[in-house]
Scaffold this motif. Structure first.
Motif, PDB file in Angstrom:
ATOM      1  N   PHE A   1       0.841  -1.201   0.000  1.00 38.09           N
ATOM      2  CA  PHE A   1       0.000   0.000   0.000  1.00 38.09           C
ATOM      3  C   PHE A   1       0.873   1.247   0.000  1.00 38.09           C
ATOM      4  O   PHE A   1       2.076   1.199   0.293  1.00 38.09           O
ATOM      5  CB  PHE A   1      -0.934   0.029   1.224  1.00 38.09           C
ATOM      6  CG  PHE A   1      -0.204  -0.044   2.543  1.00 38.09           C
ATOM      7  CD1 PHE A   1       0.357   1.097   3.130  1.00 38.09           C
ATOM      8  CD2 PHE A   1      -0.070  -1.250   3.206  1.00 38.09           C
ATOM      9  CE1 PHE A   1       1.029   1.027   4.338  1.00 38.09           C
ATOM     10  CE2 PHE A   1       0.602  -1.326   4.423  1.00 38.09           C
ATOM     11  CZ  PHE A   1       1.155  -0.193   4.977  1.00 38.09           C
ATOM     12  N   PHE A   2       0.267   2.369  -0.390  1.00 39.93           N
ATOM     13  CA  PHE A   2       0.869   3.697  -0.324  1.00 39.93           C
ATOM     14  C   PHE A   2      -0.089   4.606   0.438  1.00 39.93           C
ATOM     15  O   PHE A   2      -1.280   4.661   0.127  1.00 39.93           O
ATOM     16  CB  PHE A   2       1.094   4.282  -1.721  1.00 39.93           C
ATOM     17  CG  PHE A   2       2.329   3.777  -2.426  1.00 39.93           C
ATOM     18  CD1 PHE A   2       3.486   4.530  -2.446  1.00 39.93           C
ATOM     19  CD2 PHE A   2       2.319   2.566  -3.077  1.00 39.93           C
ATOM     20  CE1 PHE A   2       4.613   4.071  -3.100  1.00 39.93           C
ATOM     21  CE2 PHE A   2       3.432   2.101  -3.735  1.00 39.93           C
ATOM     22  CZ  PHE A   2       4.596   2.855  -3.745  1.00 39.93           C
ATOM     23  N   PHE A   3       0.425   5.323   1.414  1.00 33.60           N
ATOM     24  CA  PHE A   3      -0.349   6.357   2.090  1.00 33.60           C
ATOM     25  C   PHE A   3       0.245   7.713   1.736  1.00 33.60           C
ATOM     26  O   PHE A   3       1.460   7.906   1.796  1.00 33.60           O
ATOM     27  CB  PHE A   3      -0.335   6.175   3.609  1.00 33.60           C
ATOM     28  CG  PHE A   3      -1.254   5.083   4.098  1.00 33.60           C
ATOM     29  CD1 PHE A   3      -2.540   4.970   3.600  1.00 33.60           C
ATOM     30  CD2 PHE A   3      -0.827   4.174   5.061  1.00 33.60           C
ATOM     31  CE1 PHE A   3      -3.387   3.965   4.045  1.00 33.60           C
ATOM     32  CE2 PHE A   3      -1.665   3.176   5.509  1.00 33.60           C
ATOM     33  CZ  PHE A   3      -2.948   3.069   4.996  1.00 33.60           C
ATOM     34  N   TRP A   4      -0.642   8.655   1.369  1.00 34.00           N
ATOM     35  CA  TRP A   4      -0.241  10.031   1.124  1.00 34.00           C
ATOM     36  C   TRP A   4      -0.830  10.912   2.224  1.00 34.00           C
ATOM     37  O   TRP A   4      -2.009  10.789   2.563  1.00 34.00           O
ATOM     38  CB  TRP A   4      -0.731  10.523  -0.237  1.00 34.00           C
ATOM     39  CG  TRP A   4       0.110  10.050  -1.392  1.00 34.00           C
ATOM     40  CD1 TRP A   4      -0.075   8.928  -2.140  1.00 34.00           C
ATOM     41  CD2 TRP A   4       1.260  10.707  -1.932  1.00 34.00           C
ATOM     42  NE1 TRP A   4       0.887   8.827  -3.117  1.00 34.00           N
ATOM     43  CE2 TRP A   4       1.718   9.913  -3.010  1.00 34.00           C
ATOM     44  CE3 TRP A   4       1.946  11.882  -1.617  1.00 34.00           C
ATOM     45  CZ2 TRP A   4       2.833  10.271  -3.770  1.00 34.00           C
ATOM     46  CZ3 TRP A   4       3.061  12.237  -2.368  1.00 34.00           C
ATOM     47  CH2 TRP A   4       3.503  11.434  -3.432  1.00 34.00           C
TER      48      TRP A   4
ATOM     49  N   CYS B   1       4.827  10.825   1.417  1.00 36.46           N
ATOM     50  CA  CYS B   1       4.519   9.514   0.826  1.00 36.46           C
ATOM     51  C   CYS B   1       5.027   8.430   1.770  1.00 36.46           C
ATOM     52  O   CYS B   1       6.206   8.422   2.138  1.00 36.46           O
ATOM     53  CB  CYS B   1       5.175   9.395  -0.550  1.00 36.46           C
ATOM     54  SG  CYS B   1       5.068   7.743  -1.289  1.00 36.46           S
ATOM     55  N   GLN B   2       4.143   7.508   2.160  1.00 39.66           N
ATOM     56  CA  GLN B   2       4.500   6.431   3.086  1.00 39.66           C
ATOM     57  C   GLN B   2       4.137   5.082   2.469  1.00 39.66           C
ATOM     58  O   GLN B   2       3.012   4.611   2.580  1.00 39.66           O
ATOM     59  CB  GLN B   2       3.766   6.610   4.411  1.00 39.66           C
ATOM     60  CG  GLN B   2       3.968   5.479   5.402  1.00 39.66           C
ATOM     61  CD  GLN B   2       5.396   5.386   5.898  1.00 39.66           C
ATOM     62  OE1 GLN B   2       5.816   6.161   6.731  1.00 39.66           O
ATOM     63  NE2 GLN B   2       6.152   4.418   5.386  1.00 39.66           N
TER      64      GLN B   2
ATOM     65  N   PRO C   1      10.797   3.607   4.100  1.00 39.73           N
ATOM     66  CA  PRO C   1      10.888   4.897   4.793  1.00 39.73           C
ATOM     67  C   PRO C   1      10.052   5.958   4.106  1.00 39.73           C
ATOM     68  O   PRO C   1       9.939   5.976   2.880  1.00 39.73           O
ATOM     69  CB  PRO C   1      12.390   5.222   4.715  1.00 39.73           C
ATOM     70  CG  PRO C   1      12.892   4.442   3.542  1.00 39.73           C
ATOM     71  CD  PRO C   1      12.079   3.192   3.506  1.00 39.73           C
ATOM     72  N   PRO C   2       9.429   6.859   4.866  1.00 41.75           N
ATOM     73  CA  PRO C   2       8.623   7.933   4.260  1.00 41.75           C
ATOM     74  C   PRO C   2       9.508   8.999   3.633  1.00 41.75           C
ATOM     75  O   PRO C   2      10.688   9.137   3.974  1.00 41.75           O
ATOM     76  CB  PRO C   2       7.836   8.491   5.452  1.00 41.75           C
ATOM     77  CG  PRO C   2       8.722   8.220   6.629  1.00 41.75           C
ATOM     78  CD  PRO C   2       9.424   6.928   6.336  1.00 41.75           C
ATOM     79  N   VAL C   3       8.935   9.763   2.717  1.00 37.03           N
ATOM     80  CA  VAL C   3       9.639  10.867   2.070  1.00 37.03           C
ATOM     81  C   VAL C   3       8.652  12.009   1.889  1.00 37.03           C
ATOM     82  O   VAL C   3       7.462  11.781   1.655  1.00 37.03           O
ATOM     83  CB  VAL C   3      10.246  10.413   0.717  1.00 37.03           C
ATOM     84  CG1 VAL C   3       9.168   9.955  -0.247  1.00 37.03           C
ATOM     85  CG2 VAL C   3      11.090  11.513   0.105  1.00 37.03           C
ATOM     86  N   SER C   4       9.146  13.254   2.036  1.00 32.91           N
ATOM     87  CA  SER C   4       8.246  14.412   2.025  1.00 32.91           C
ATOM     88  C   SER C   4       8.716  15.461   1.029  1.00 32.91           C
ATOM     89  O   SER C   4       9.886  15.496   0.625  1.00 32.91           O
ATOM     90  CB  SER C   4       8.170  15.037   3.431  1.00 32.91           C
ATOM     91  OG  SER C   4       7.658  14.122   4.375  1.00 32.91           O
ATOM     92  N   ALA C   5       7.780  16.323   0.640  1.00 32.14           N
ATOM     93  CA  ALA C   5       8.056  17.459  -0.241  1.00 32.14           C
ATOM     94  C   ALA C   5       7.106  18.584   0.135  1.00 32.14           C
ATOM     95  O   ALA C   5       5.980  18.341   0.590  1.00 32.14           O
ATOM     96  CB  ALA C   5       7.888  17.078  -1.710  1.00 32.14           C
TER      97      ALA C   5
END
Length: 326
Positions: A201-204, A249-250, A255-259
């Motif tokens: 899965f992807f969580f935004w 994005c998780q 590991p999560p990444v952010s913008a």
């Protein structure tokens, strides 16, 4: 506006001419053939090949034993997931099956009993297939290595399984900062590699809140098996000021990444200045790369002593020059 700033970047004329003159001088010296060290260095690859072949020949090769059915001997899993190592003896004859970790020669299990304090290990036996499976939950990078399935015969019969644990990486294409005019689309792509297949899965998240998709907010997912890369793309068709903020994005077991997304309403001089600063840093980075190419080219062809002075002058002028805006 950014296009206008890009075209306006220029180095000072005097500094620019000196840099190209010194670069041309170094390139000419590298190709005139004043030194004969190239022929001497030419013998190195053959020596490396010998060393490589000798080291590879000394490596131990493990061949599947005839007393076992063919099972996967290479297991590749992502860190944080569960690994399953299996062997299937053809005929036990009331003999015991054991699992041994080669890293420290630790006996992990004998039959269905586990002999380790690490609670992540467990053993399962399927009677109808005769398969023995060593399960390892929440695998870590240090768990990589060779594992041996043994039958307690004389001599011992073994089946070897190599476990490779990889660490997934995530990145956002278009980040870490994105400036978009109000009413324009926003497209953030979250790239996941080394995850061994598609994440479940992807969580935004937008400013810490889970995003719900529908209407002008959509999410598209693609998997590229040849490179083991999964892409989750977040699309906002028409951005509003309320869409500004932090996007995270998780992916599952990654590991999560952010913008950060900035929605520009009309002309924003501050945002344009930030873009101009980034372009200036790119121009300075260009001279860094040019200097390193020149140094590597000359170092590989000639002795260092011959070019110490011109190389030093060139590197000093190139690395200390800063582009300005005209």
């Amino acid at each position: 506006m950014e296009r206008h700033l890009t075209s306006s970047i220029a180095l000072k004329p005097r500094t620019r001419y000196w840099q190209w003159f010194l670069f041309a001088l170094l390139a000419l010296m590298c190709h005139t053939g004043r030194c004969n060290e190239v022929s001497q260095v030419g013998s190195a690859p053959s020596e490396w090949a010998v060393a490589e072949s000798s080291s590879s020949s000394s490596a131990t090769t493990y061949v599947a034993d005839a007393d076992f059915d063919v099972m996967p001997t290479e297991v590749r899993v992502a860190a944080g997931t569960t690994a399953y190592l299996s062997c299937r003896p053809r005929s036990l004859r009331n003999k015991t099956v054991s699992w041994v970790r080669h890293r420290d020669l630790h006996i992990l299990s004998v039959g269905r009993s586990v002999y380790t304090k690490d609670g992540r290990f467990s053993v399962y036996h399927q009677r109808h297939t005769g398969e023995w499976t060593l399960q390892l939950r929440s695998v870590q990078l240090k768990d990589s290595g060779l594992y041996e399935c043994q039958i307690g015969t004389q001599p011992t019969r073994s089946y070897f399984v190599h476990l490779q644990v990889v660490e997934p990486t995530t990145s956002i294409f278009g980040g870490p900062d994105m400036h978009v005019h109000e009413g324009s689309p926003v497209n953030l792509s979250c790239l996941v590699s080394q995850a061994v297949g598609q994440p479940e899965f992807f969580f935004w998240y937008h400013n810490g809140q889970v995003m719900e998709f529908g209407g002008d907010r959509t999410e598209k997912r693609q998997y590229f098996p040849e490179t083991d890369v999964t892409v989750s793309s977040l699309l906002i068709k028409a951005a509003h000021v309320s869409d500004s903020g932090n996007y995270t994005c998780q992916p599952a077991h990654c590991p999560p990444v952010s913008a950060k997304v900035y929605i520009l309403k009309g002309e924003q001089p501050a945002a344009m200045q930030r873009s101009g600063s980034a372009l200036m840093m790119n121009a300075a980075g260009y001279w860094w790369r040019l200097s390193l190419v020149a140094a590597a080219m000359c170092y590989s062809s000639y002795s260092v002593g011959l070019l110490t002075l011109p190389m030093s002058v060139f590197l000093f002028v190139s690395l200390t020059s800063v582009p300005n805006f005209g």
